[in-house]
Motif scaffolding. Structure first.
Motif, short mmCIF file in Angstrom:
data_model
loop_
_atom_site.label_atom_id
_atom_site.label_comp_id
_atom_site.label_asym_id
_atom_site.label_seq_id
_atom_site.Cartn_x
_atom_site.Cartn_y
_atom_site.Cartn_z
N ASN A 53 0.82 -1.21 0.00
CA ASN A 53 0.00 0.00 0.00
C ASN A 53 0.85 1.26 0.00
OD1 ASN A 53 -2.07 -1.88 0.22
ND2 ASN A 53 -3.29 -0.54 1.49
N THR A 57 0.83 4.13 -2.76
CA THR A 57 0.63 5.51 -2.30
C THR A 57 1.72 6.40 -2.89
OG1 THR A 57 -0.29 4.67 -0.24
CG2 THR A 57 0.40 6.97 -0.26
N TYR A 109 -6.99 9.03 -1.76
CA TYR A 109 -6.44 7.68 -1.68
C TYR A 109 -5.03 7.70 -1.13
CZ TYR A 109 -10.58 6.68 -4.23
OH TYR A 109 -11.89 6.60 -4.57
N LEU A 113 -4.91 4.92 1.58
CA LEU A 113 -4.23 3.65 1.27
C LEU A 113 -3.27 3.21 2.39
CD1 LEU A 113 -3.41 3.45 -2.56
CD2 LEU A 113 -5.10 2.15 -1.26
N PHE A 116 -5.47 1.67 4.94
CA PHE A 116 -5.89 0.32 4.53
C PHE A 116 -4.76 -0.67 4.78
CE2 PHE A 116 -9.12 1.74 1.03
CZ PHE A 116 -9.92 2.26 2.01
N GLY A 117 -3.52 -0.23 4.53
CA GLY A 117 -2.36 -1.09 4.77
C GLY A 117 -2.25 -1.46 6.25
N THR A 141 -5.47 -2.79 -4.33
CA THR A 141 -4.71 -1.56 -4.13
C THR A 141 -4.30 -0.96 -5.47
OG1 THR A 141 -3.86 -2.41 -2.04
CG2 THR A 141 -2.64 -0.60 -3.03
N ILE A 144 -7.42 0.51 -7.17
CA ILE A 144 -7.84 1.78 -6.58
C ILE A 144 -6.91 2.90 -7.05
CG2 ILE A 144 -7.96 3.07 -4.40
CD1 ILE A 144 -8.99 0.52 -3.08
N ALA A 145 -5.60 2.61 -7.07
CA ALA A 145 -4.63 3.63 -7.50
C ALA A 145 -4.90 4.04 -8.95
CB ALA A 145 -3.21 3.10 -7.34
N THR A 180 -12.62 -1.58 -3.49
CA THR A 180 -12.77 -1.25 -2.06
C THR A 180 -13.60 -2.32 -1.37
OG1 THR A 180 -12.85 1.04 -2.82
CG2 THR A 180 -13.29 0.66 -0.51
N LYS A 183 -11.54 -5.33 -0.59
CA LYS A 183 -10.76 -5.17 0.64
C LYS A 183 -11.61 -5.46 1.88
CE LYS A 183 -7.25 -1.85 -0.73
NZ LYS A 183 -6.09 -2.77 -0.71
#
Ligand code: CU
Length: 414
Positions: A53, A57, A109, A113, A116-117, A141, A144-145, A180, A183
């Motif tokens: 993540n 990021t 994000y 992110l 989330f990590g 991930t 999402i990115a 999402t 996840k």
């Protein structure tokens, strides 16, 4: 004509340019470190999910921040060098909005992110199970990115933009719900039938998932542009933003503080104060921000310090204010906890949680060189391998969580 002729705005703009440059250089450092300086045996798919993540990021940072930084430099050129790039005679305000939100949406994000990590890192430790769907979580991930760069115009639904583009932006915003959702599903599946230890880092993560979910659901509302036309510039948006960031970033930061404090300082934080802090923050967020959805639907505009006393707006605002005090008390409980535990906390030892990743192999706090011997990594959960190996050599309990790694093993490396 400059509406804010004082030098303060210039300091603000150039300050953001300098801090943007720092963020970009930090991201370059992170990407290079992850790609070139991993321990022997630590392949990309053995990295912790947190590291995945952070990698994505940092990639989003080097895509998004240069755009903002360049736009700010152009803004300064408009102000002081007589340029007219953002002048309203050449549709400059639209250009500014596009450039700002090309940064602004991915920035959300960039903030969530890492959170989330943290959640993906903490849940398996306290459920005593490997993360469910490691590759699906890593892939979500990446998704999402990528999708995060297609949706910026959903912040501009009320700007004059062709309807076809609005539909595209609406659909691409909906699509982000898929990775999402993957996840959230994987997090729940990680907890499912685990032997769960309800320690403070886990409680903050579970709270974070619940809070973030509410923000995600109101996000689907807002991505639907006819609804956005109704609630744009109201407290509904304020409520959405706070659920996303408090659930996606702030509560995971608290989880991270409780999880890594023993590694950073060598002492545990108090569980009692931690639980109190978590409960107050969770209740505080719900009390402060749930009601703001209703305030927004009732038409209360954002960015105001006074409002009409129509309907129940006064009552709703009082409830929201009470909630903010509960939330602040929760934050204060952690501040007190940190101050007290720094001096009086239980000594943590190298591996207080029986965790899975390598930082728990070294002493707490780690020495300047981190490891006397760089350990060889054989799986995605190297500490389990090390504990198993130590148990095998000493002929004791062979279960990966039963054995503790003796100080001697840390010196020779196992
Ligand atoms: Cu957005």
């Amino acid at each position: 004509m400059i509406h804010t002729p004082n030098v303060g705005a210039d300091a603000w703009i150039m300050g953001l340019v300098v801090s943007g440059l720092g963020t970009i250089l930090g991201a370059v450092n992170i990407i290079t470190t992850i790609l070139t300086l991993r321990a022997p045996g630590l392949t990309m798919f053995r990295m912790s999910v947190f590291t995945w993540n952070i990698l994505f990021t940092a990639l989003m940072v080097i895509m998004a921040f240069p755009v903002l930084t360049a736009a700010l430099l152009v803004l300064e050129a408009d102000r002081r060098l007589g340029a007219h790039v953002f002048s309203s005679s050449v549709a400059g305000p639209m250009l500014w909005q596009h450039l700002f939100w090309f940064f602004g949406h991915p920035e959300v994000y960039i903030m969530v992110l890492p959170g989330f990590g943290v959640i993906s890192e903490v849940l398996p430790v306290f459920a005593r199970k490997p993360i469910f769907g490691y590759k699906a979580i890593a892939a979500s991930t990446v998704a999402i990115a990528f999708l995060g760069f297609l949706t910026w115009a959903h912040h501009m639904f009320t700007a004059p933009i062709p309807e076809g583009i609005l539909v595209f932006v609406m659909l691409s915003s909906y699509f982000i719900a898929v990775p999402t959702g993957v996840k959230v599903l994987n997090w729940v599946a990680t907890l499912w039938r685990g032997s769960i230890e309800f320690r403070t880092p886990l409680l903050f993560c579970v709270g974070a998932i619940a809070i973030f979910l509410i923000g995600g659901i109101s996000g689907i509302f807002l991505a639907t542009f006819p609804i956005d036309w109704q609630v744009n510039e109201t407290y509904f948006v304020v409520a959405h933003l706070h659920f996303v960031l408090l659930g996606g970033a702030v509560m995971p930061i608290f989880a991270a503080i409780y999880y890594w404090f023993p590694k950073m300082t060598g002492r545990m934080l108090s569980e009692g104060l931690g639980r109190l802090s978590c409960a107050l923050i969770f209740l505080g967020i719900l009390t402060t921000f749930l009601i703001q959805h209703v305030m927004g639907l009732d038409g209360m505009p954002r960015r105001v310090y006074e409002y009409d006393t129509v309907g129940h707006l006064q009552l709703y605002n009082v409830i929201s204010t009470i909630g903010s005090f509960i939330l602040a008390a929760g934050v204060a409980a952690t501040v007190v906890n940190v101050v007290l535990s720094l001096r009086k906390g239980t000594v943590a030892g190298p591996d207080p949680w029986q965790a899975n990743t390598l930082e728990w192999f070294t002493a707490s706090p780690p020495p300047a060189n981190n490891f006397d011997v760089v350990p060889l990594v054989r799986s995605a959960e190297p500490m389990k391998d090390i504990r198993r190996e130590v148990a095998r050599r000493s002929g004791g309990d062979a279960s990966p969580s039963g054995a503790t790694v003796p100080a001697g093993a840390r010196q020779v490396g196992v």
